[in-house]
Design a protein around this motif. Structure first.
Motif, PDB file in Angstrom:
ATOM      1  N   ALA A  83       0.853  -1.206   0.000  1.00 17.00           N
ATOM      2  CA  ALA A  83       0.000   0.000   0.000  1.00 17.00           C
ATOM      3  C   ALA A  83       0.879   1.242   0.000  1.00 17.00           C
ATOM      4  CB  ALA A  83      -0.901  -0.004   1.232  1.00 17.00           C
ATOM      5  N   VAL A 106      -3.900   0.216  -2.819  1.00 20.01           N
ATOM      6  CA  VAL A 106      -3.526  -1.102  -2.283  1.00 20.01           C
ATOM      7  C   VAL A 106      -3.466  -2.078  -3.450  1.00 20.01           C
ATOM      8  CG1 VAL A 106      -4.143  -2.926  -0.664  1.00 20.01           C
ATOM      9  CG2 VAL A 106      -4.734  -0.542  -0.131  1.00 20.01           C
ATOM     10  N   ALA A 159      -6.523  -4.414   2.774  1.00 25.43           N
ATOM     11  CA  ALA A 159      -7.032  -3.040   2.585  1.00 25.43           C
ATOM     12  C   ALA A 159      -7.844  -2.589   3.802  1.00 25.43           C
ATOM     13  CB  ALA A 159      -7.881  -2.975   1.316  1.00 25.43           C
TER      14      ALA A 159
END
Ligand code: AMP
Length: 134
Positions: free
Chosen positions: A26, A40, A64
């Motif tokens: 990320a 992400v 995420a």
């Protein structure tokens, strides 16, 4: 040829990194709709998100979720919006965007222009919140 996001995950292209594990990465979107706008990705290079195999796909959303919680902790907002577009970069990615209204998810809006120092400070704060959570 490796995608730009593979190069970012491999550290060949710089990014404002937020979090990483064996399968996922990320980092801040360089043209953010809001401060804290994060992408992400799975490290495995798949263009279309719905072509990802089920296990990796479920793991991507679980990863995420933790990133979103970290963003929400440090960026003032009502919620973290999640969207997938994928028309620009052919490497599946989820957008996580701090939002206060539906209009904050409008990709036709002008993007924020942030100085490198501000990107660094935002990434540092989200990274800290993420590491404290994990
Ligand atoms: P889309 O493929 O339509 O979901 O859009 C790709 C997103 O990736 C856009 O929001 C871009 O600002 C973002 N992006 C493209 N290159 C980079 C990069 N080198 N670092 C961070 N974000 C990027």
């Amino acid at each position: 040829m490796a995608s730009i996001f593979t190069k970012i995950a491999n550290g060949e292209i710089p990014s404002y990194k937020i979090a990483e594990d064996e399968h996922y990465f990320a980092f801040l979107d360089i043209n953010p709709l809001a401060k804290g706008h994060t992408l992400v990705i799975p490290k495995k290079e798949v263009d279309y998100i719905f072509d990802i195999d089920d296990e990796l796909y479920k793991g991507l959303f679980a990863f995420a979720k933790n990133v979103a919680a970290a963003i929400e902790k440090v960026m003032p907002c009502k919620r973290i919006g999640l969207t997938v577009i994928g028309l620009e970069v052919p490497h599946a990615h989820i957008h996580l965007i701090p939002i206060n209204s539906i209009y904050d998810m409008d990709f036709k809006q002008p993007k924020l222009q942030l100085e490198a120092g501000e990107f660094e400070s935002i990434a540092k704060n989200i990274r800290k919140a993420y590491n404290e959570r994990m």
